[in-house]
Design a protein around this motif. Structure first.
Motif, short mmCIF file in Angstrom:
data_model
loop_
_atom_site.label_atom_id
_atom_site.label_comp_id
_atom_site.label_asym_id
_atom_site.label_seq_id
_atom_site.Cartn_x
_atom_site.Cartn_y
_atom_site.Cartn_z
N THR A 96 58.64 36.71 -20.60
CA THR A 96 57.37 36.31 -21.21
C THR A 96 57.31 34.80 -21.39
O THR A 96 56.25 34.18 -21.21
CB THR A 96 57.17 37.02 -22.57
OG1 THR A 96 57.24 38.42 -22.39
CG2 THR A 96 55.82 36.67 -23.17
N GLU A 99 56.27 33.39 -18.10
CA GLU A 99 54.83 33.59 -17.89
C GLU A 99 54.00 32.58 -18.68
O GLU A 99 53.06 31.96 -18.16
CB GLU A 99 54.43 35.01 -18.29
CG GLU A 99 54.95 36.08 -17.37
CD GLU A 99 54.10 36.23 -16.12
OE1 GLU A 99 53.01 35.64 -16.06
OE2 GLU A 99 54.53 36.94 -15.19
N GLU A 128 55.44 29.51 -11.34
CA GLU A 128 56.51 30.33 -11.91
C GLU A 128 57.88 29.75 -11.56
O GLU A 128 58.79 29.80 -12.38
CB GLU A 128 56.37 31.77 -11.42
CG GLU A 128 55.16 32.47 -12.02
CD GLU A 128 55.11 33.94 -11.68
OE1 GLU A 128 55.86 34.37 -10.77
OE2 GLU A 128 54.32 34.66 -12.31
N THR A 155 52.38 40.58 -21.00
CA THR A 155 51.60 39.64 -20.20
C THR A 155 51.01 40.35 -18.98
O THR A 155 51.01 39.83 -17.88
CB THR A 155 52.48 38.45 -19.75
OG1 THR A 155 53.63 38.98 -19.07
CG2 THR A 155 52.91 37.61 -20.92
#
Length: 202
Positions: A96, A99, A128, A155
């Protein structure tokens, strides 16, 4: 003579990490040493700009704001104390945190939030990858926290619309200057604490 093992050299690792900051569009970044069992004490010191990057990787431009004066020494934040952070941070898993760190690109002035690279898979991959590079510095056992709230749904698609709110840390002076919202990630290892923050401008 000892031979260097596999992996990037320290200079290459530093360059890759600095490039990740650029890729993610991080407006404010600060890193300091972890010196207390309660890392909130060290996080407060980092957010008050009372520390320096222990590795010397962070360029001064990431922590230098011309609005910071003796009347507002922690601009764009108020003086954030450990007890305040304890009440307004939410812990994250590593995935997370990746993200949310990739989402930093959307937290640009006058912008809103949307999934990173929603219409461009290649850009999502770059974001990412940059997020993983940024956070890898803090090791596999790092802890993460954010001022984003209501992330219990994870997410998945549209999480940023369905349950995303912020407990903003921007100070009174910054809000007066139009910094209406802020969004950040804290990354904590046994030896370092990093803060990566962005702001929305009215």
């Amino acid at each position: 003579m000892l031979e260097r093992g596999p992996g990037p050299s320290p200079a290459a690792e530093r360059q890759e990490w600095q490039q990740a900051l650029v890729t993610l569009g991080c407006q404010l970044a600060a890193v300091g040493p972890r010196q207390h069992e309660d890392w909130l004490v060290d996080a407060a010191a980092v957010l008050q700009f009372r520390t320096r990057d222990p590795r010397g990787w962070l360029l001064d431009a990431h922590t230098r704001w011309p609005e910071r004066t003796r009347h507002s020494p922690y601009y764009p934040f108020d003086r954030l104390e450990p007890h305040h952070l304890d009440q307004h941070l939410e812990l994250l898993t590593h995935e997370t945190a990746v993200e949310l760190t990739a989402l930093h690109w959307a937290a640009t002035p006058y912008g809103g939030f949307e999934p990173p690279g929603a219409s461009d898979p290649e850009r999502r991959r770059r974001l990412e990858s940059g997020a993983r590079t940024l956070l890898a510095r803090f090791g596999p056992d790092a802890e993460y926290a954010t001022n984003a709230e209501d992330l219990s749904g994870g997410t998945e698609a549209h999480w940023y619309r369905d349950g995303f709110s912020l407990s903003c840390f921007a100070g009174v002076d910054a809000q007066r200057d139009g910094l209406i919202s802020d969004f950040g990630i804290l990354a904590v290892s046994d030896t370092e604490v990093g803060a990566f923050w962005n702001f929305l401008i009215d």
